[in-house]
Enzyme design. Structure first.
Site, PDB file in Angstrom:
ATOM      1  N   ARG A 162       0.811  -1.227   0.000  1.00 30.19           N
ATOM      2  CA  ARG A 162       0.000   0.000   0.000  1.00 30.19           C
ATOM      3  C   ARG A 162       0.844   1.276   0.000  1.00 30.19           C
ATOM      4  NH1 ARG A 162      -2.846  -3.976   1.493  1.00 30.19           N
ATOM      5  NH2 ARG A 162      -0.867  -4.569   2.397  1.00 30.19           N
ATOM      6  N   THR A 163       1.813   1.359   0.890  1.00 27.09           N
ATOM      7  CA  THR A 163       2.563   2.619   1.004  1.00 27.09           C
ATOM      8  C   THR A 163       3.353   2.866  -0.281  1.00 27.09           C
ATOM      9  OG1 THR A 163       2.730   2.131   3.354  1.00 27.09           O
ATOM     10  CG2 THR A 163       4.096   3.917   2.535  1.00 27.09           C
ATOM     11  N   LYS A 165      25.695  -5.326  -3.349  1.00 25.03           N
ATOM     12  CA  LYS A 165      27.169  -5.258  -3.301  1.00 25.03           C
ATOM     13  C   LYS A 165      27.657  -4.760  -1.950  1.00 25.03           C
ATOM     14  CE  LYS A 165      26.961  -3.760  -8.101  1.00 25.03           C
ATOM     15  NZ  LYS A 165      27.032  -2.525  -8.908  1.00 25.03           N
ATOM     16  N   ARG A 220      11.131   3.798   3.311  1.00 26.61           N
ATOM     17  CA  ARG A 220      10.751   2.874   4.405  1.00 26.61           C
ATOM     18  C   ARG A 220      11.994   2.096   4.794  1.00 26.61           C
ATOM     19  NH1 ARG A 220       5.704  -1.249   4.543  1.00 26.61           N
ATOM     20  NH2 ARG A 220       4.704   0.706   5.107  1.00 26.61           N
ATOM     21  N   HIS A 258       4.846   5.746  11.556  1.00 28.49           N
ATOM     22  CA  HIS A 258       4.356   5.616  10.178  1.00 28.49           C
ATOM     23  C   HIS A 258       3.383   6.780   9.963  1.00 28.49           C
ATOM     24  CE1 HIS A 258       3.249   4.038   6.400  1.00 28.49           C
ATOM     25  NE2 HIS A 258       2.907   2.799   6.717  1.00 28.49           N
TER      26      HIS A 258
HETATM   27  N1   CP Z   1      -0.380  -0.053   5.796  1.00 33.14           N
HETATM   28  C1   CP Z   1       0.835  -0.297   5.255  1.00 33.14           C
HETATM   29  O1   CP Z   1       1.837   0.341   5.591  1.00 33.14           O
HETATM   30  O2   CP Z   1       0.813  -1.275   4.318  1.00 33.14           O
HETATM   31  P1   CP Z   1       2.084  -1.761   3.484  1.00 33.14           P
HETATM   32  O3   CP Z   1       3.020  -2.421   4.458  1.00 33.14           O
HETATM   33  O4   CP Z   1       1.514  -2.723   2.464  1.00 33.14           O
HETATM   34  O5   CP Z   1       2.706  -0.552   2.869  1.00 33.14           O
END
Ligand code: CP
Length: 312
Positions: A61-62, A90, A111, A139
């Protein structure tokens, strides 16, 4: 009248960095983008800009909603891909990767599995860095889309009760959303297995900021007085010992039987992905908002991109 807030050049790292006026401005901007997309407009607000997505940890999603948002605001996206196709294979450090990519782009979404990596990343990158989740810490863009969804689903936000059900220890989304609930004056009920309780330092931090918090094991009683329930999966990837995960997995499931005990019209949220903590049968319940919540993420992230690049 334009609100007295500016996001141009700003990093998006922690949910506790925003004040109420800024949160409302982000949500209002997302609402405008949602209308523009739904009207069929080909948006060019970030025409000529390039945004990088660096995901050192899995995401659906993110990553994809940011990539869709980048396209929908008229920018181009470059993506690191998985470790096997980049110089990560590497032995390059993520810090060197970030420093390099920063020279190619106008903004970066990152992320990382390490708590605090977003803070370090923002110090490295010259361009705005948006935290797409750092370890079990924060988050913020998820929490922003969560409040956008709450406001859309309930018609307002503030003075409500929300139960956080699930892995409150490792779930970074609940840590970020806890800050916003405090800001909007929403009461929080923390409901989790003993092993997955909200870390004491998080509860202390929230209470210091004025949060009203109740902790309980009684899920049915919590749902009976909640306007929202925010369910999270057990974050298997954060457990050092697989046996500890086995002990708690499947220890709470929201199904139609449990839902009968909930307050009328309670809204169900979940950041997704889901494992088994919400039964599939619940998807037909009108207040099951979790897929709508995921879709809202794209509009919210369009707003963030427009704001931090200074194009809107
Ligand atoms: N909600 C969320 O962060 O989903 P993902 O881990 O799929 O990005």
């Amino acid at each position: 009248m334009e609100p007295n807030v500016s996001f141009a050049g700003r990093d998006i790292i922690n949910s506790y960095d925003f004040n109420n006026q800024e949160l409302c401005h982000i949500m209002d901007t997302a609402m405008i983008y949602e209308k523009r997309v739904k009207s069929g407009e080909a948006i060019k607000d970030l025409d000529g800009m390039v945004v990088a997505t660096l995901f050192f940890e899995p995401s659906t999603r993110t990553r994809l909603s940011f990539q869709a948002a980048i396209s929908r605001v008229g920018a181009s996206c470059i993506d690191l891909g998985n470790a096997s196709v980049s110089s990560q294979a590497k032995g390059e450090t993520w810090q060197d990767t970030l420093k390099t990519v920063d020279g190619y782009v106008d903004a970066i979404v990152m992320r990382h599995p390490t708590s605090g990596a977003a803070i370090e990343g923002a110090e490295i990158a010259v361009h705005p860095l948006i935290n797409g989740g750092d370890g079990s810490r924060q988050h913020p863009t998820q929490a922003l889309l969560d409040i956008y969804t709450m406001r859309k689903e309930a018609g307002h936000i503030g003075g409500q009760t929300i139960t956080f059900l699930g892995d409150l220890k490792y779930g970074r989304t609940v840590h970020s959303l806890g800050d916003f609930m405090t800001q909007f004056g929403n009461k929080m009920i923390f409901c989790s297995p003993e092993e997955l309780r909200m870390p004491k330092e998080e509860t202390k931090r929230l209470r210091k900021a004025g949060a009203e918090i109740e902790e309980t094991d009684d899920v049915a009683a919590a749902l009976a007085k909640s306007d929202f329930v925010y369910v999270t999966r057990v974050q298997r990837e954060r457990f050092e010992n697989p046996e500890d995960y086995e002990k708690v997995k499947g220890s709470y499931i929201l199904d139609n039987k449990l839902l009968k005990k909930a307050k009328k019209d309670m809204i169900i949220l979940h950041p997704l992905p889901r494992v088994d903590e919400i039964a599939v049968e619940v998807d037909d319940y009108p207040g099951a908002a979790y897929f709508r919540q995921a879709h809202n993420g794209m509009y919210l992230r369009m707003a963030l991109l427009g704001l931090v690049t200074g194009r809107i």
